[in-house]
Design a protein around this motif. Structure first.
Motif, PDB file in Angstrom:
ATOM      1  N   GLY A   1      -5.991   9.836   9.430  1.00 57.07           N
ATOM      2  CA  GLY A   1      -5.884   9.003   8.245  1.00 57.07           C
ATOM      3  C   GLY A   1      -4.623   8.178   8.374  1.00 57.07           C
ATOM      4  O   GLY A   1      -3.680   8.567   9.080  1.00 57.07           O
ATOM      5  N   PHE A   2      -4.583   7.045   7.724  1.00 54.22           N
ATOM      6  CA  PHE A   2      -3.354   6.247   7.714  1.00 54.22           C
ATOM      7  C   PHE A   2      -2.977   5.948   6.273  1.00 54.22           C
ATOM      8  O   PHE A   2      -3.826   5.536   5.473  1.00 54.22           O
ATOM      9  CB  PHE A   2      -3.522   4.943   8.499  1.00 54.22           C
ATOM     10  CG  PHE A   2      -2.233   4.169   8.564  1.00 54.22           C
ATOM     11  CD1 PHE A   2      -1.178   4.622   9.335  1.00 54.22           C
ATOM     12  CD2 PHE A   2      -2.055   3.010   7.816  1.00 54.22           C
ATOM     13  CE1 PHE A   2       0.041   3.940   9.375  1.00 54.22           C
ATOM     14  CE2 PHE A   2      -0.844   2.324   7.845  1.00 54.22           C
ATOM     15  CZ  PHE A   2       0.203   2.787   8.631  1.00 54.22           C
ATOM     16  N   HIS A   3      -1.699   6.161   5.936  1.00 53.12           N
ATOM     17  CA  HIS A   3      -1.289   5.969   4.548  1.00 53.12           C
ATOM     18  C   HIS A   3      -0.027   5.125   4.391  1.00 53.12           C
ATOM     19  O   HIS A   3       0.446   4.957   3.281  1.00 53.12           O
ATOM     20  CB  HIS A   3      -1.100   7.342   3.879  1.00 53.12           C
ATOM     21  CG  HIS A   3      -2.334   8.193   3.950  1.00 53.12           C
ATOM     22  ND1 HIS A   3      -3.450   7.937   3.180  1.00 53.12           N
ATOM     23  CD2 HIS A   3      -2.658   9.247   4.730  1.00 53.12           C
ATOM     24  CE1 HIS A   3      -4.399   8.829   3.480  1.00 53.12           C
ATOM     25  NE2 HIS A   3      -3.936   9.629   4.415  1.00 53.12           N
TER      26      HIS A   3
ATOM     27  N   ALA B   1      -5.167  -1.899  -2.723  1.00 54.89           N
ATOM     28  CA  ALA B   1      -4.247  -3.008  -2.404  1.00 54.89           C
ATOM     29  C   ALA B   1      -4.986  -4.171  -1.736  1.00 54.89           C
ATOM     30  O   ALA B   1      -5.778  -4.863  -2.384  1.00 54.89           O
ATOM     31  CB  ALA B   1      -3.092  -2.514  -1.536  1.00 54.89           C
ATOM     32  N   LYS B   2      -4.757  -4.300  -0.460  1.00 51.85           N
ATOM     33  CA  LYS B   2      -5.155  -5.441   0.371  1.00 51.85           C
ATOM     34  C   LYS B   2      -6.140  -6.445  -0.236  1.00 51.85           C
ATOM     35  O   LYS B   2      -5.796  -7.565  -0.571  1.00 51.85           O
ATOM     36  CB  LYS B   2      -5.745  -4.927   1.680  1.00 51.85           C
ATOM     37  CG  LYS B   2      -4.753  -4.194   2.572  1.00 51.85           C
ATOM     38  CD  LYS B   2      -5.449  -3.687   3.805  1.00 51.85           C
ATOM     39  CE  LYS B   2      -4.556  -2.834   4.688  1.00 51.85           C
ATOM     40  NZ  LYS B   2      -3.616  -3.586   5.522  1.00 51.85           N
ATOM     41  N   GLY B   3      -7.388  -6.046  -0.361  1.00 47.44           N
ATOM     42  CA  GLY B   3      -8.448  -7.004  -0.716  1.00 47.44           C
ATOM     43  C   GLY B   3      -8.428  -7.464  -2.165  1.00 47.44           C
ATOM     44  O   GLY B   3      -9.201  -8.347  -2.546  1.00 47.44           O
TER      45      GLY B   3
ATOM     46  N   GLY C   1       0.828  -1.195   0.000  1.00 43.13           N
ATOM     47  CA  GLY C   1       0.000   0.000   0.000  1.00 43.13           C
ATOM     48  C   GLY C   1       0.861   1.244   0.000  1.00 43.13           C
ATOM     49  O   GLY C   1       0.647   2.185  -0.775  1.00 43.13           O
ATOM     50  N   ALA C   2       1.876   1.248   0.880  1.00 47.09           N
ATOM     51  CA  ALA C   2       2.732   2.432   1.011  1.00 47.09           C
ATOM     52  C   ALA C   2       3.444   2.740  -0.310  1.00 47.09           C
ATOM     53  O   ALA C   2       3.624   3.907  -0.666  1.00 47.09           O
ATOM     54  CB  ALA C   2       3.750   2.220   2.130  1.00 47.09           C
ATOM     55  N   GLU C   3       3.833   1.699  -1.033  1.00 48.42           N
ATOM     56  CA  GLU C   3       4.543   1.913  -2.306  1.00 48.42           C
ATOM     57  C   GLU C   3       3.616   2.612  -3.317  1.00 48.42           C
ATOM     58  O   GLU C   3       4.054   3.489  -4.074  1.00 48.42           O
ATOM     59  CB  GLU C   3       5.026   0.568  -2.855  1.00 48.42           C
ATOM     60  CG  GLU C   3       6.202   0.678  -3.809  1.00 48.42           C
ATOM     61  CD  GLU C   3       6.557  -0.650  -4.473  1.00 48.42           C
ATOM     62  OE1 GLU C   3       6.046  -1.707  -4.040  1.00 48.42           O
ATOM     63  OE2 GLU C   3       7.315  -0.625  -5.446  1.00 48.42           O
TER      64      GLU C   3
HETATM   65  N1  PMP Z   1      -3.146   3.092   3.308  1.00 46.21           N
HETATM   66  C1  PMP Z   1      -4.099   2.535   4.066  1.00 46.21           C
HETATM   67  C2  PMP Z   1      -5.465   3.147   4.044  1.00 46.21           C
HETATM   68  C3  PMP Z   1      -3.845   1.403   4.849  1.00 46.21           C
HETATM   69  O1  PMP Z   1      -4.826   0.881   5.604  1.00 46.21           O
HETATM   70  C4  PMP Z   1      -2.545   0.852   4.822  1.00 46.21           C
HETATM   71  C5  PMP Z   1      -2.204  -0.388   5.614  1.00 46.21           C
HETATM   72  N2  PMP Z   1      -2.904  -0.603   6.749  1.00 46.21           N
HETATM   73  C6  PMP Z   1      -1.576   1.460   4.015  1.00 46.21           C
HETATM   74  C7  PMP Z   1      -1.903   2.569   3.265  1.00 46.21           C
HETATM   75  C8  PMP Z   1      -0.170   0.918   3.944  1.00 46.21           C
HETATM   76  O2  PMP Z   1      -0.170  -0.312   3.322  1.00 46.21           O
HETATM   77  P1  PMP Z   1       1.080  -1.291   3.470  1.00 46.21           P
HETATM   78  O3  PMP Z   1       1.111  -1.762   4.887  1.00 46.21           O
HETATM   79  O4  PMP Z   1       0.788  -2.411   2.524  1.00 46.21           O
HETATM   80  O5  PMP Z   1       2.282  -0.510   3.096  1.00 46.21           O
END
Ligand code: PMP
Length: 428
Positions: free
Chosen positions: A138-140, A268-270, A110-112
């Motif tokens: 927010g989380f990124h 990403a994730k799902g 996600g971060a990438e």
């Molecule tokens: N953005 C959001 C909204 C997330 O929930 C996350 C992971 N929890 C990330 C970015 C970062 O993803 P990653 O851990 O795969 O780098």
């Protein structure tokens, strides 16, 4: 290795290791199938965290297994070359993404993807717009650029000089101490006031539904109000749908609930059943010029690798074939009703909120004062794990996110476990 040897090894060698709650529960996962995980001793656990919101169609879906096994025999990685797997992932995403997001670039985390979005924004931004904006809680992600968009009171420092524009609409703990709807969306108005007063903001990075911040679901007007002012001020809308894309909230993207059209989306994730796969999707003008113009310009060593692309294409195919999103409204209502009923019976619950298959229970020691109760959340999480249901713990909030195709009987079974564990969490 048995469970004790695993924990001993991890404690000695792993930094910083798994959480104390998980270790004390003594569980080492060995296998997954559908909505279930199995530990080394063969005990079953309902996975109400879906890996980490990754297993939208469950663990080891047979169709994903078949396609990934086939790919395993064919090709694992290659660079600056076309692959069938990547073309299939492009096609699968194209079937689901909004029409104007015509281009995708593939990464692994996600971060990438967030970092790539930052590059895309700066490549397109005029010289006077050199700041990014984001919302509190927010989380990124944890890479440096992504971190510069994270503004939490604890845990994440932010030295970037990027702007905090105010709060997402957290109605349970309204920072302005107002109530919806009589508040008339003062929180959105405040964000808009900041936006219109600063000329240097190139883009607003936002989670349409904040996940790690505690599943904060803004009212329907919130994002349309902010999107309108961003447009008026030439600020790009960059939606971080790392947790929500792929149907977790009931539509393919959470932005679709709000009727807003972002310029860039990170997903990403799902999408890929747990294989390392992330996407930056965007409008042609942003994705096919500047930073991303040249062949291979948006690539990384593992980004778009055939294994992950195959997992993603197969996962999205399952979503379609089994009409998973079509069945979600009813399932979500069932889960919501169950959780809200529990909230009526257990005063240790301060708030229940969410949408689709992404929910949060917020624990409090006093409902009137909304006093966060971290111990109660921890007790609940641990008791659930010991009773065979895995959830996701963060502070005084427990997130609930089963696979989107979970059977109704499994939803009901988990709610029974929650009931018993809430009683223990409330009694401690
Ligand atoms: N953005 C959001 C909204 C997330 O929930 C996350 C992971 N929890 C990330 C970015 C970062 O993803 P990653 O851990 O795969 O780098």
């Amino acid at each position: 290795m048995n469970s004790e040897q695993v924990f001993a090894t991890e404690q000695q060698l792993l930094s910083p290791g798994i959480s104390e709650e998980s270790r004390l529960a003594g569980v080492v996962f060995a296998r997954g199938s559908g909505s279930y995980l199995f530990d080394l001793e063969g005990k079953a656990y309902l996975d109400f965290a879906s890996g980490i919101f990754t297993q939208n169609v469950g663990h080891n879906h047979p169709e994903v297994v078949t396609q990934v096994k086939q790919q395993l025999d064919e090709l694992w990685n290659v660079h600056d070359a076309s692959t069938v797997a990547r073309a299939r992932a492009c096609q699968a995403l194209n079937r689901h993404l909004p029409q104007d997001l015509t281009r995708v670039a593939f990464f692994t985390t996600g971060a990438e993807a967030v970092e790539a979005a930052i590059r895309a924004v700066f490549a397109a931004a005029p010289p006077e717009k050199q700041r990014l904006a984001a919302l509190r809680y927010g989380f990124h992600g944890k890479t440096q650029g992504a971190r510069s968009l994270v503004h939490w009171d604890v845990g994440y420092s932010n030295q970037s000089g990027n702007s905090v524009l105010g709060y997402a609409a957290n109605c349970y703990r309204c920072p302005l101490e107002r109530s919806y709807p009589s508040c008339e969306m003062q929180c959105a108005k405040l964000v808009n006031k900041h936006i219109s007063s600063k000329a240097n903001i190139a883009a607003l990075f936002f989670e349409p539904v904040q996940g790690a911040g505690g599943v904060i679901v803004p009212p329907p007007e919130y994002w349309p109000m902010i999107a309108e002012v961003c447009r008026e001020n030439g600020i790009l809308l960059v939606a971080d749908e790392v947790i929500s894309a792929g149907g977790r909230t009931g539509s393919f993207l959470a932005c679709q609930h709000y009727g807003i059209e972002p310029d860039l989306v990170m997903a990403a994730k799902g999408l890929s059943s747990g294989f390392p796969f992330s996407v930056l999707a965007g409008r042609e003008a942003l994705m096919a010029s500047g930073e991303f113009a040249g062949a291979g310009a948006a690539s990384s060593t593992y980004g778009g690798n055939p294994m992950s692309c195959t997992a993603a294409a197969a996962t999205l195919q399952v979503l379609e074939n089994e009409q998973v999103l079509e069945g979600m409204e009813e399932k979500s209502r069932r889960l919501e009703l169950g959780l809200r009923t529990l909230a009526m019976e257990h005063p240790v619950i301060g708030d229940v909120r969410g949408m689709g298959m992404l929910w949060a229970i917020e624990f409090v020691s006093c409902r009137k004062h909304k006093t966060p109760d971290i111990d109660a959340a921890r007790t609940f999480y641990q008791q659930c794990l010991l009773s065979g249901v895995r959830t996701c713990l963060g502070g005084n909030i427990v997130r609930i996110g089963p696979p989107l195709n979970i059977a109704d009987a499994d939803l009901d079974a988990a709610l029974v476990v929650f009931d018993a564990c809430l009683a223990k969490a409330g009694a401690k």
